[in-house]
Design a protein around this motif. Structure first.
Motif, PDB file in Angstrom:
ATOM      1  N   ILE A  35       0.845  -1.201   0.000  1.00 49.05           N
ATOM      2  CA  ILE A  35       0.000   0.000   0.000  1.00 49.05           C
ATOM      3  C   ILE A  35       0.881   1.252   0.000  1.00 49.05           C
ATOM      4  CG2 ILE A  35      -1.619   1.358   1.385  1.00 49.05           C
ATOM      5  CD1 ILE A  35      -2.891  -1.297   2.273  1.00 49.05           C
ATOM      6  N   TYR A  36       1.944   1.220   0.781  1.00 49.16           N
ATOM      7  CA  TYR A  36       2.886   2.356   0.810  1.00 49.16           C
ATOM      8  C   TYR A  36       3.510   2.582  -0.573  1.00 49.16           C
ATOM      9  CZ  TYR A  36       7.280   4.834   1.521  1.00 49.16           C
ATOM     10  OH  TYR A  36       8.334   5.709   1.399  1.00 49.16           O
ATOM     11  N   LEU A  37       3.957   1.495  -1.214  1.00 51.06           N
ATOM     12  CA  LEU A  37       4.576   1.626  -2.536  1.00 51.06           C
ATOM     13  C   LEU A  37       3.583   2.158  -3.564  1.00 51.06           C
ATOM     14  CD1 LEU A  37       6.668  -1.677  -2.677  1.00 51.06           C
ATOM     15  CD2 LEU A  37       7.514   0.646  -2.305  1.00 51.06           C
ATOM     16  N   ALA A  38       2.331   1.729  -3.455  1.00 49.41           N
ATOM     17  CA  ALA A  38       1.313   2.183  -4.401  1.00 49.41           C
ATOM     18  C   ALA A  38       0.996   3.663  -4.221  1.00 49.41           C
ATOM     19  CB  ALA A  38       0.040   1.347  -4.237  1.00 49.41           C
ATOM     20  N   ILE A  39       0.935   4.121  -2.964  1.00 51.39           N
ATOM     21  CA  ILE A  39       0.537   5.504  -2.690  1.00 51.39           C
ATOM     22  C   ILE A  39       1.732   6.460  -2.717  1.00 51.39           C
ATOM     23  CG2 ILE A  39      -0.491   7.057  -0.993  1.00 51.39           C
ATOM     24  CD1 ILE A  39      -2.198   4.703  -0.033  1.00 51.39           C
ATOM     25  N   ALA A  40       2.767   6.124  -1.970  1.00 55.31           N
ATOM     26  CA  ALA A  40       3.905   7.040  -1.835  1.00 55.31           C
ATOM     27  C   ALA A  40       4.820   7.017  -3.055  1.00 55.31           C
ATOM     28  CB  ALA A  40       4.699   6.691  -0.582  1.00 55.31           C
ATOM     29  N   LYS A  41       5.069   5.813  -3.600  1.00 55.89           N
ATOM     30  CA  LYS A  41       5.985   5.683  -4.733  1.00 55.89           C
ATOM     31  C   LYS A  41       5.266   5.552  -6.073  1.00 55.89           C
ATOM     32  CE  LYS A  41       9.516   5.729  -1.971  1.00 55.89           C
ATOM     33  NZ  LYS A  41      10.432   6.901  -1.939  1.00 55.89           N
ATOM     34  N   GLN A  42       3.928   5.414  -6.019  1.00 56.52           N
ATOM     35  CA  GLN A  42       3.101   5.284  -7.216  1.00 56.52           C
ATOM     36  C   GLN A  42       3.577   4.142  -8.125  1.00 56.52           C
ATOM     37  OE1 GLN A  42       2.232   8.996  -9.209  1.00 56.52           O
ATOM     38  NE2 GLN A  42       1.923  10.082  -7.289  1.00 56.52           N
ATOM     39  N   GLU A  44       2.597   1.312 -10.021  1.00 57.23           N
ATOM     40  CA  GLU A  44       1.393   0.717 -10.611  1.00 57.23           C
ATOM     41  C   GLU A  44       0.215   0.781  -9.640  1.00 57.23           C
ATOM     42  OE1 GLU A  44       0.817  -0.498 -13.663  1.00 57.23           O
ATOM     43  OE2 GLU A  44       2.833   0.043 -14.320  1.00 57.23           O
ATOM     44  N   PRO A  45      -0.133   1.979  -9.153  1.00 58.75           N
ATOM     45  CA  PRO A  45      -1.132   2.076  -8.072  1.00 58.75           C
ATOM     46  C   PRO A  45      -2.520   1.582  -8.459  1.00 58.75           C
ATOM     47  CG  PRO A  45      -0.655   4.242  -9.006  1.00 58.75           C
ATOM     48  CD  PRO A  45       0.352   3.292  -9.586  1.00 58.75           C
ATOM     49  N   LEU A  46      -2.896   1.673  -9.734  1.00 65.31           N
ATOM     50  CA  LEU A  46      -4.241   1.275 -10.131  1.00 65.31           C
ATOM     51  C   LEU A  46      -4.535  -0.191  -9.813  1.00 65.31           C
ATOM     52  CD1 LEU A  46      -4.697   3.122 -13.556  1.00 65.31           C
ATOM     53  CD2 LEU A  46      -5.607   3.751 -11.312  1.00 65.31           C
ATOM     54  N   LEU A  47      -3.520  -1.030  -9.858  1.00 65.93           N
ATOM     55  CA  LEU A  47      -3.742  -2.436  -9.522  1.00 65.93           C
ATOM     56  C   LEU A  47      -3.051  -2.850  -8.232  1.00 65.93           C
ATOM     57  CD1 LEU A  47      -3.965  -4.439 -12.827  1.00 65.93           C
ATOM     58  CD2 LEU A  47      -5.325  -4.835 -10.802  1.00 65.93           C
ATOM     59  N   ALA A 185       4.649  -9.521 -10.868  1.00 70.73           N
ATOM     60  CA  ALA A 185       4.483  -8.965 -12.214  1.00 70.73           C
ATOM     61  C   ALA A 185       4.281  -7.455 -12.169  1.00 70.73           C
ATOM     62  CB  ALA A 185       3.308  -9.639 -12.918  1.00 70.73           C
ATOM     63  N   TYR A 186       3.383  -7.003 -11.305  1.00 76.23           N
ATOM     64  CA  TYR A 186       3.109  -5.565 -11.260  1.00 76.23           C
ATOM     65  C   TYR A 186       4.231  -4.787 -10.594  1.00 76.23           C
ATOM     66  CZ  TYR A 186      -1.502  -6.102 -13.246  1.00 76.23           C
ATOM     67  OH  TYR A 186      -2.526  -6.352 -14.117  1.00 76.23           O
ATOM     68  N   SER A 187       4.955  -5.410  -9.694  1.00 81.01           N
ATOM     69  CA  SER A 187       6.108  -4.740  -9.082  1.00 81.01           C
ATOM     70  C   SER A 187       7.185  -4.478 -10.126  1.00 81.01           C
ATOM     71  CB  SER A 187       6.676  -5.582  -7.943  1.00 81.01           C
ATOM     72  OG  SER A 187       5.736  -5.733  -6.907  1.00 81.01           O
ATOM     73  N   TYR A 188       7.474  -5.484 -10.950  1.00 80.83           N
ATOM     74  CA  TYR A 188       8.507  -5.308 -11.970  1.00 80.83           C
ATOM     75  C   TYR A 188       8.063  -4.361 -13.075  1.00 80.83           C
ATOM     76  CZ  TYR A 188      10.869  -9.111  -9.596  1.00 80.83           C
ATOM     77  OH  TYR A 188      11.496  -9.877  -8.645  1.00 80.83           O
ATOM     78  N   MET A 189       6.770  -4.349 -13.386  1.00 79.11           N
ATOM     79  CA  MET A 189       6.264  -3.370 -14.346  1.00 79.11           C
ATOM     80  C   MET A 189       6.505  -1.952 -13.834  1.00 79.11           C
ATOM     81  SD  MET A 189       2.674  -5.120 -15.547  1.00 79.11           S
ATOM     82  CE  MET A 189       2.094  -3.616 -16.360  1.00 79.11           C
ATOM     83  N   ALA A 190       6.284  -1.757 -12.548  1.00 84.25           N
ATOM     84  CA  ALA A 190       6.495  -0.433 -11.954  1.00 84.25           C
ATOM     85  C   ALA A 190       7.970  -0.066 -11.909  1.00 84.25           C
ATOM     86  CB  ALA A 190       5.904  -0.394 -10.553  1.00 84.25           C
ATOM     87  N   LEU A 191       8.841  -1.082 -11.846  1.00 86.98           N
ATOM     88  CA  LEU A 191      10.278  -0.840 -11.715  1.00 86.98           C
ATOM     89  C   LEU A 191      11.010  -0.823 -13.052  1.00 86.98           C
ATOM     90  CD1 LEU A 191      11.012  -3.050  -8.572  1.00 86.98           C
ATOM     91  CD2 LEU A 191      11.028  -0.549  -8.692  1.00 86.98           C
ATOM     92  N   ILE A 276     -13.473  -3.287 -13.772  1.00 85.95           N
ATOM     93  CA  ILE A 276     -12.777  -4.577 -13.857  1.00 85.95           C
ATOM     94  C   ILE A 276     -11.445  -4.523 -13.121  1.00 85.95           C
ATOM     95  CG2 ILE A 276     -11.766  -6.272 -15.412  1.00 85.95           C
ATOM     96  CD1 ILE A 276     -14.808  -6.211 -15.392  1.00 85.95           C
ATOM     97  N   THR A 277     -10.774  -3.392 -13.181  1.00 86.45           N
ATOM     98  CA  THR A 277      -9.490  -3.252 -12.479  1.00 86.45           C
ATOM     99  C   THR A 277      -9.675  -3.425 -10.970  1.00 86.45           C
ATOM    100  OG1 THR A 277      -8.574  -1.768 -14.167  1.00 86.45           O
ATOM    101  CG2 THR A 277      -7.581  -1.678 -11.979  1.00 86.45           C
ATOM    102  N   ILE A 278     -10.743  -2.841 -10.425  1.00 80.93           N
ATOM    103  CA  ILE A 278     -11.017  -2.994  -8.988  1.00 80.93           C
ATOM    104  C   ILE A 278     -11.300  -4.459  -8.652  1.00 80.93           C
ATOM    105  CG2 ILE A 278     -12.612  -2.414  -7.123  1.00 80.93           C
ATOM    106  CD1 ILE A 278     -13.047   0.287  -8.544  1.00 80.93           C
ATOM    107  N   PHE A 279     -12.194  -5.089  -9.406  1.00 83.98           N
ATOM    108  CA  PHE A 279     -12.547  -6.488  -9.145  1.00 83.98           C
ATOM    109  C   PHE A 279     -11.328  -7.399  -9.291  1.00 83.98           C
ATOM    110  CE2 PHE A 279     -17.309  -6.051 -10.500  1.00 83.98           C
ATOM    111  CZ  PHE A 279     -17.519  -5.259  -9.389  1.00 83.98           C
ATOM    112  N   LEU A 280     -10.558  -7.171 -10.342  1.00 82.26           N
ATOM    113  CA  LEU A 280      -9.388  -8.016 -10.606  1.00 82.26           C
ATOM    114  C   LEU A 280      -8.352  -7.874  -9.504  1.00 82.26           C
ATOM    115  CD1 LEU A 280      -7.917  -9.896 -12.674  1.00 82.26           C
ATOM    116  CD2 LEU A 280      -6.925  -7.826 -13.653  1.00 82.26           C
TER     117      LEU A 280
END
Length: 390
Positions: A35-42, A44-47, A185-191, A276-280
């Motif tokens: 949650i911190y990485l999604a909010i503070a570091k953005q 891939e926050p959408l997923l 997968a989403y961590s590496y996409m963000a990085l 769909i992004t929220i549900f997924l």
């Protein structure tokens, strides 16, 4: 008074606090970090944000929102899911039945311009080369004693740097690893901006990075309309398992390029994609229970996923170097790194690294060709793995 005390005692026993253990607490910490990485570091926050909160919800003792045991058998008892399941059990059916990822691809298709790829078809080769990380990693993972062939295939698809595709493959081949694979997968996409540049610079010379490519030719509307139809036919006939992803991707693109269904395009890009992004995200996060996530396999997934992504980047750059030699310096090898499918971030990284070597260089549109080709390539790679292992 005694009855009152017994009631309080029973409430304490039935509360979630009484059921807390060290594994649950660790999962709370991991969820908090994400949650911190999604909010503070953005990142891939959408997923990543809904995935992290889904992870939090599924590990709350006694909340009974998700039951992983419902989905461990080959045949799902849908009556049991609907009767005894919690909210996330019901929403997870969209993942298990393969509904959410294709709908995400529909929205992606509505937002994608395949013009740079049509203008320079050689970009298909770069997008295909970048999928090499998937198959190299699959061979390595399959050779290890810790993973089955199906698990190796699900882990290897991380190398495509395409979250929905990774989820689509994992839910079939290794549903018990879905949470770990999705997070990786989403961590590496963000990085991407952190991981790719060192590899790109290590494999190219400054002279190669300075190459200025010729401007792409204009692409006609009829070409853009025919492209999704032709690609759908060819890919779906060659690899039928890729049909759902490819069909939805190209349907979205056809709607966009046709110019006659603007309302549908806006819905697919916005409302449908967001829902769909929220549900997924929440339901994928719900699969990351403490018993499944806190294992040695999760650490292996993190390491092998990183290797797959790095190898994919390297394969794209190396084929770019070959094109540089064959064309006598007309192709900048940096655009090959964009073939890993993380749209448009990977193309922006190619642009950034190219401008560091030559401030007058503008590689973005050239890199978008391999980038969107990588989306097609990752879907084809997913279809191949599902055909062989599914």
């Amino acid at each position: 008074m005694e009855v009152f005390l017994d009631t309080l005692k029973q409430l304490a026993i039935d509360s979630g606090f009484a059921q807390l253990d060290w594994k649950v607490l660790i999962m709370f910490v991991i969820s908090g970090v994400l949650i911190y990485l999604a909010i503070a570091k953005q990142f891939e926050p959408l997923l990543l944000l809904p995935i992290a909160f889904g992870m939090l919800l599924t590990n709350l003792p006694g909340i009974e929102m998700f039951h992983s045991e419902f989905y461990q058998t080959a045949t799902i008892d849908y009556g049991q899911v609907l009767h005894d399941g919690g909210l996330l059990d019901i929403l997870y059916l969209g993942v298990k039945l393969g509904v959410y990822p294709p709908l995400i691809f529909l929205g992606i298709g509505c937002m994608t311009d395949f013009g740079p790829l049509i203008a320079n078809p050689k970009s298909f080769l770069l997008g295909a080369a970048a999928q090499g990380g998937i198959f190299f990693t699959f061979i390595v993972a399959a050779a290890l004693p810790f993973y089955t062939l199906e698990e190796a295939g699900a882990i290897a698809i991380i190398g495509g740097a395409d979250g929905p595709t990774a989820i689509y493959v994992a839910k079939t081949l290794a549903p018990h690893l879905l949470g770990s694979i999705a997070v990786a997968a989403y961590s590496y996409m963000a990085l991407v901006p952190v991981i790719q540049p060192p590899i790109m610079k290590a494999l190219t010379t400054k002279k190669e990075r300075m190459v200025v490519m010729e401007q792409l030719r204009p692409v006609s509307k009829i070409e853009k309309i025919l492209f999704p139809i032709i690609v759908t036919l060819i890919v779906s006939l060659l690899v039928p398992s890729a049909g759902p992803l490819m069909g939805c991707l190209m349907l979205g693109n056809l709607m966009k390029e046709s110019g006659v269904v603007e309302r549908l395009v806006k819905t697919a890009q916005n409302e449908l994609m967001n829902i769909i992004t929220i549900f997924l995200g929440v339901t994928v996060g719900a699969t990351a229970t403490a018993d499944v996530f806190l294992t040695g396999k999760t650490l292996g997934i993190v390491g092998l996923g990183l290797a797959a992504f790095c190898l994919g980047t390297a394969c794209g750059v190396l084929l770019g170097k070959v094109m540089y030699i064959v064309t006598k310096g007309k192709v900048n090898p940096l655009i090959g790194s964009a073939g890993v499918s993380a749209v448009p971030m990977a193309a922006r990284v190619s642009q950034k690294v190219g401008q560091q070597a030559n401030p007058t260089n503008f590689l973005l549109m050239h890199a978008m060709g391999p980038n969107v080709a990588g989306v097609i390539g990752s879907a084809v790679a997913a279809g191949v793995l599902l055909s062989v292992l599914g």
